[in-house]
Design a protein around this motif. Structure first.
Motif, mmCIF file in Angstrom:
data_model
loop_
_atom_site.group_PDB
_atom_site.id
_atom_site.type_symbol
_atom_site.label_atom_id
_atom_site.label_comp_id
_atom_site.label_asym_id
_atom_site.label_seq_id
_atom_site.Cartn_x
_atom_site.Cartn_y
_atom_site.Cartn_z
ATOM 1 N N ARG A 234 43.007 67.282 14.406
ATOM 2 C CA ARG A 234 43.713 66.218 13.667
ATOM 3 C C ARG A 234 45.196 66.128 14.020
ATOM 4 N N SER A 235 45.631 66.899 14.991
ATOM 5 C CA SER A 235 47.014 66.791 15.453
ATOM 6 C C SER A 235 47.084 65.800 16.613
ATOM 7 N N PHE A 236 48.305 65.506 17.046
ATOM 8 C CA PHE A 236 48.544 64.720 18.254
ATOM 9 C C PHE A 236 49.440 65.520 19.181
ATOM 10 N N THR A 237 49.092 65.535 20.452
ATOM 11 C CA THR A 237 49.984 66.091 21.466
ATOM 12 C C THR A 237 50.860 64.955 21.968
ATOM 13 N N CYS A 238 52.151 65.080 21.742
ATOM 14 C CA CYS A 238 53.112 64.067 22.178
ATOM 15 C C CYS A 238 53.785 64.542 23.466
ATOM 16 N N THR A 239 54.041 63.615 24.362
ATOM 17 C CA THR A 239 54.744 63.949 25.599
ATOM 18 C C THR A 239 55.886 62.981 25.797
ATOM 19 N N LEU A 240 57.072 63.535 25.934
ATOM 20 C CA LEU A 240 58.261 62.749 26.252
ATOM 21 C C LEU A 240 58.367 62.613 27.761
ATOM 22 N N PHE A 241 58.613 61.411 28.241
ATOM 23 C CA PHE A 241 58.914 61.179 29.650
ATOM 24 C C PHE A 241 60.304 60.560 29.703
ATOM 25 N N TRP A 242 61.271 61.398 29.937
ATOM 26 C CA TRP A 242 62.672 60.989 29.882
ATOM 27 C C TRP A 242 63.387 61.355 31.181
ATOM 28 N N PRO A 243 64.480 60.647 31.498
ATOM 29 C CA PRO A 243 65.365 61.159 32.545
ATOM 30 C C PRO A 243 65.814 62.576 32.171
ATOM 31 N N LYS A 244 65.856 63.462 33.145
ATOM 32 C CA LYS A 244 66.176 64.859 32.830
ATOM 33 C C LYS A 244 67.556 64.999 32.190
#
Length: 459
Positions: A234-244
């Protein structure tokens, strides 16, 4: 050939290596699978390194070949579309298919890897060796180079199949010897994983999903974005895709919290461990690997690269694992067609797969721009609606790029050509319709003139 010269070594016990070991073991071949990590079924997954998988038609076909399709789907969550989280606006659900029925499947990379390793170990003829770091190959001598507890050691192998990832030690070893063009193109963006737990979760109860679990969630923010995929707990894995540089700028908990409340306000409220996850989860790199050739023939051995070791791609079409699985299926199929002739099978493998992997690499990079910039645009939404309308009316003759990539096993290299042909047909149809409409209008304008002297009726 001696017994040692016939040994098949697979380097890398990740998704592709474990699948290929199972396929080859089922052919009655003796296979040794080397994995640098301890057994992940005991040691667990590395923190912040999962990037949940989106398994679709190609991956499911490969899993079906080793009897794991149904098991995988039982541990996966279908996602029938994208849920867009624009800043300051309402949510926008965008179905992946015209009929709304097709879905990609969110599954834990670690869990799928464990299932594949279990299948490999259960296959007669397959030996899995953990904590074995392969550092390179000596193709002339037919030797696999390893780093053991007591220092460097060598083992003989007639066929080496390297699926040891984007930063492949085997590829580096071959490139150092010359004869391989090895290019790695890095995005300026990196990635970092975060977690949205179940709503009301406790140590004994996962609670309920805090977001709609039937969607891949996207927060498009121009040059940056965040995505979230649902998990069975029931969780979500979130992924940020940002400039370093953006990661580096948020160097205090207060800055992290303030940034998220400004740019991702609906998600920030759902992340009690935001600042801890942000501080302790690593920033990963996003790389496209382009190398050639993938196969090296030596006097003592044949070495071939597969999966990310040969053609790593960025994850924005969800095709990295699906594409690597296709490599394994092709190697197994071509080996059967070649009657066990490894040299012939691997030569055909690289020739047939290279154009396909180049094509999906380009489409994955383009999809990054689509996800972070275009999906929130009204123009994009209108285009998607028109595409789905065409799909429904054309009985399979018109399919979007997304459907062709995710819901068919059409070779990747054929998809851009198919899209161009479809667009030409649609453009010709629109032009023909416009010409017919113009002719009809001219006839209507001319009709009164041809009937001069007659009374008009119904003016």
């Amino acid at each position: 050939m001696t017994r040692d010269d016939e040994r098949i070594a697979i380097v890398g016990g990740g998704l592709a290596g474990a699948l290929l070991a199972t396929l080859l073991g089922r052919r009655g071949l003796e296979v040794t699978l080397y994995e640098r990590r301890p057994d992940p079924r005991i040691a667990g997954a590395e923190r912040g390194r999962s990037i949940n998988l989106a398994i679709s038609a190609r991956g499911l076909a490969a899993l079906d070949a080793v009897g794991l399709r149904d098991q995988a789907l039982k541990r996966a969550l279908p996602m029938h579309g994208r849920m867009i989280h624009p800043l300051g606006k309402g949510l926008d659900f965008q179905p992946y298919s015209a009929d709304g029925e097709r879905a990609i499947n969110s599954i834990s990379r670690a869990e799928l890897n464990q299932a594949l390793l279990g299948a490999a170990e259960a296959t007669p003829g397959v030996t899995v060796r953990f904590s074995q770091r392969v550092t390179g190959v000596d193709t002339a001598a037919g030797l696999l180079l390893l780093e053991g507890p007591d220092g460097p050691v060598t083992e003989r192998a007639g066929v080496v199949l390297a699926g040891d990832g984007a930063y492949s030690a085997v590829r580096r070893s071959l490139a150092a010897g010359g004869g391989i063009d090895d290019r790695q193109d890095f995005l300026e963006h990196g990635y970092k994983e975060l977690t949205i737990p179940g709503r009301g979760a406790t140590p004994d109860d996962p609670g309920d999903f805090a977001l709609d679990p039937d969607a891949l969630h996207i927060w498009p923010r121009g040059t940056a974005m965040m995505i979230a995929l649902p998990n069975l707990d029931r969780s979500f894995t979130c992924t940020l895709f940002w400039p370093k540089s953006d990661f580096e700028a948020l160097d205090t908990a207060a800055k992290v919290r303030a940034h998220f409340e400004t740019h991702y306000p609906d998600a920030a409220r759902l992340m009690p461990a935001l600042t801890d996850d942000f501080a302790h989860n690593p920033v990963g790199s996003l790389v496209t690997v382009r190398c050639w050739p993938w196969v090296r023939y030596g006097q003592g051995s044949i070495v071939a690269l597969l999966g990310d070791a040969a053609h790593a791609i960025v994850p924005f079409f969800g095709q990295g694992a699906n594409c690597a699985f296709e490599d394994c299926i092709e190697i197994d199929r071509l080996l059967g067609e070649a009657g066990g002739d490894w040299a012939g099978a691997l030569s055909r493998y690289q020739e047939q797969r290279k154009a396909n992997t180049d094509a999906i690499a380009a489409m994955a990079l383009d999809n990054f721009v689509e996800m972070r910039d275009r999906v929130g645009s009204p123009v994009y939404r209108l285009k998607q609606t028109a595409q789905h309308a065409l799909e429904r009316r054309s009985a399979g003759r018109y399919l979007s790029r997304y459907e062709l990539v995710s819901f068919t096993t059409m070779p990747y290299a054929q998809i851009p050509r198919r899209i161009r042909r479809q667009n030409q047909v649609v453009a010709a149809g629109l032009l023909g319709g416009a010409l017919l409409a113009g002719l009809a209008a001219r006839r209507l304008r001319r009709r009164p003139g041809r009937r001069r002297g007659c009374a008009r009726v119904g003016t």
